[in-house]
Design a protein around this motif. Structure first.
Motif, short mmCIF file in Angstrom:
data_model
loop_
_atom_site.label_atom_id
_atom_site.label_comp_id
_atom_site.label_asym_id
_atom_site.label_seq_id
_atom_site.Cartn_x
_atom_site.Cartn_y
_atom_site.Cartn_z
N ALA A 38 0.84 -1.20 0.00
CA ALA A 38 0.00 0.00 0.00
C ALA A 38 0.87 1.25 0.00
O ALA A 38 0.58 2.23 -0.70
CB ALA A 38 -0.93 -0.01 1.22
N ALA A 41 2.15 1.56 -3.40
CA ALA A 41 1.09 2.03 -4.30
C ALA A 41 0.77 3.51 -4.08
O ALA A 41 0.36 4.21 -5.03
CB ALA A 41 -0.18 1.19 -4.11
N MET A 42 0.94 4.01 -2.87
CA MET A 42 0.70 5.43 -2.62
C MET A 42 1.65 6.30 -3.42
O MET A 42 1.28 7.36 -3.92
CB MET A 42 0.81 5.73 -1.13
CG MET A 42 -0.39 5.28 -0.31
SD MET A 42 -0.39 5.93 1.37
CE MET A 42 0.90 4.95 2.12
N ASN A 45 0.49 6.16 -6.94
CA ASN A 45 -0.72 6.95 -7.08
C ASN A 45 -0.42 8.44 -7.17
O ASN A 45 -1.15 9.20 -7.83
CB ASN A 45 -1.66 6.67 -5.90
CG ASN A 45 -3.05 7.20 -6.12
OD1 ASN A 45 -3.57 7.20 -7.23
ND2 ASN A 45 -3.67 7.67 -5.06
N VAL A 244 1.69 -3.02 -9.03
CA VAL A 244 1.42 -1.77 -8.32
C VAL A 244 0.47 -0.88 -9.14
O VAL A 244 -0.36 -0.16 -8.58
CB VAL A 244 2.73 -1.02 -7.98
CG1 VAL A 244 3.34 -0.35 -9.21
CG2 VAL A 244 2.49 0.02 -6.89
N MET A 247 -2.90 -2.29 -8.43
CA MET A 247 -3.36 -1.90 -7.10
C MET A 247 -3.99 -0.51 -7.11
O MET A 247 -5.03 -0.28 -6.49
CB MET A 247 -2.19 -1.93 -6.11
CG MET A 247 -1.69 -3.31 -5.78
SD MET A 247 -0.19 -3.27 -4.76
CE MET A 247 0.22 -5.02 -4.71
N VAL A 248 -3.34 0.40 -7.83
CA VAL A 248 -3.86 1.77 -7.91
C VAL A 248 -5.19 1.79 -8.66
O VAL A 248 -6.15 2.45 -8.24
CB VAL A 248 -2.84 2.70 -8.59
CG1 VAL A 248 -3.44 4.09 -8.80
CG2 VAL A 248 -1.57 2.80 -7.75
N GLY A 251 -7.95 -0.24 -6.60
CA GLY A 251 -8.32 0.47 -5.37
C GLY A 251 -9.02 1.79 -5.64
O GLY A 251 -9.95 2.15 -4.93
N ILE A 253 -7.85 5.09 -8.52
CA ILE A 253 -6.82 6.05 -8.90
C ILE A 253 -7.24 7.46 -8.47
O ILE A 253 -8.40 7.86 -8.63
CB ILE A 253 -6.55 5.98 -10.42
CG1 ILE A 253 -5.36 6.85 -10.79
CG2 ILE A 253 -7.78 6.35 -11.22
CD1 ILE A 253 -4.89 6.64 -12.22
N PRO A 259 -5.02 3.13 -2.70
CA PRO A 259 -3.85 2.24 -2.68
C PRO A 259 -3.94 1.14 -1.63
O PRO A 259 -3.54 0.00 -1.89
CB PRO A 259 -2.70 3.20 -2.39
CG PRO A 259 -3.15 4.51 -2.97
CD PRO A 259 -4.62 4.55 -2.69
N GLY A 262 -6.62 -1.39 -2.88
CA GLY A 262 -6.07 -2.16 -3.99
C GLY A 262 -5.01 -3.15 -3.55
O GLY A 262 -4.98 -4.30 -4.01
N ALA A 263 -4.12 -2.71 -2.65
CA ALA A 263 -3.07 -3.60 -2.15
C ALA A 263 -3.69 -4.78 -1.40
O ALA A 263 -3.23 -5.92 -1.55
CB ALA A 263 -2.12 -2.83 -1.24
#
Length: 311
Positions: A38, A41-42, A45, A244, A247-248, A251, A253, A259, A262-263
């Protein structure tokens, strides 16, 4: 403080409470990996959702963060916090160079350059076996002790380190998004030519965001290496860069909580669909298609839309 709306503040407190309770009811390694990815992914993002830049090479930063943290802690006998810090700084330094090269292009050209640059890092990891261990990776990475006094050997002991870093990372990203700097970044995403006409040095803003995303990826990679106690070529490969991005997208965008959602979905599929063997890819593909059709803004994005809130 940090620019929270009431809904976001409630969401943050609920998220923190659930993560604080999670290791007592769920397998701690699973939750820690969710938080690591996460955090990763942040960063992605920030690029995709708030700057409008699709990077296909984020695994370079995640993987190198893991390699550097693992090598420093295992071989150089550095403390845990120093290993993580150096992992993040190394990823940021690579991001400075890669960002300077990539931000000069837009759309698909930007994505292709990041992919090519990430391949350079991958081939470096394959060839420099003295540092990365090549195909064997860096194994049995010791978790050590935080500040030389707080042991991190047990899963529940290191959990609170991962939890603390994730929360700090979340607050940092949220503040960046809602700062005056973040507002300019959003303006660049919406209308880059207008931002240029207003006198903003667009490339500088993109470059800073790229470096921030790289640093977050490096810290996440270092944490993940400590959690699973191994850093491998998979971490620096194209599959991780693709994950990744998924995930974005899954979850949500351009959402703050996307994130993490999605993770959680992607990592849960990796854990709980492994027993289906050859059918894993088919099942994952079906789930992704369903998410795209049912949640076009991503899960968090659709929930925010239904509730008419900003998440």
């Amino acid at each position: 403080m940090f620019g929270f709306t009431r809904a976001q503040a409630v969401g943050f407190l609920l998220m923190a409470a659930l993560l604080a309770v999670a290791p007592f009811v769920v397998y701690p390694i699973f939750v820690m990996q969710v938080m690591c990815f996460a955090l990763f992914a942040m960063g992605a993002n920030l690029l995709m959702g708030y700057t409008g830049l699709l990077s296909l090479g984020q695994a370079a930063f995640f993987g190198m963060g893991g390699y550097v943290a693992g090598y420093m802690i295992q071989t150089m006998h550095a403390s845990t916090e120093v290993g993580l810090l150096l992992g993040g700084l190394t990823a940021a330094a690579i991001g400075v160079v890669f960002g300077w090269l990539a931000i000069r292009r837009q759309t698909i050209y930007f994505a292709m350059i990041t992919l090519a640059l990430a391949q350079l890092v991958y081939f470096f990891a394959v060839q420099d076996t003295g540092f990365t261990g090549g195909e064997n990776g860096i194994q049995n990475i010791p978790r050590g002790a935080l500040f030389g006094s707080i042991p991190l050997h047990g899963d529940k002991q290191i959990y609170w380190l991962v939890f603390a870093v994730f929360i700090l990372g979340f607050l940092f990203v949220h503040r960046v998004i809602h700062s005056p700097f973040g507002q300019v970044v959003k303006a660049i995403r919406e209308n880059e030519n207008r931002a240029i006409s207003l006198g903003y040095k667009v490339e500088h803003y993109k470059w800073i965001i790229f470096v921030l995303a790289a640093a977050l990826g490096g810290v996440a990679g270092g944490l993940n290496a400590l959690v699973v106690r191994i850093a491998t070529l998979t971490d620096v490969g194209n599959v991780t860069s693709g994950l990744v991005v998924l995930m974005v997208l899954v979850g949500g965008i351009g959402t703050v909580f996307g994130p993490l959602v999605g993770a959680a979905i992607i990592v849960a599929m990796q854990y709980y669909l492994a027993s289906f063997s050859d059918w894993v890819t088919v099942i994952q593909g079906t789930i992704f298609i369903a998410c795209v059709l049912a949640f076009r803004r991503g899960v968090a994005g659709e929930v925010a839309s239904w509730l008419k809130l900003s998440l």
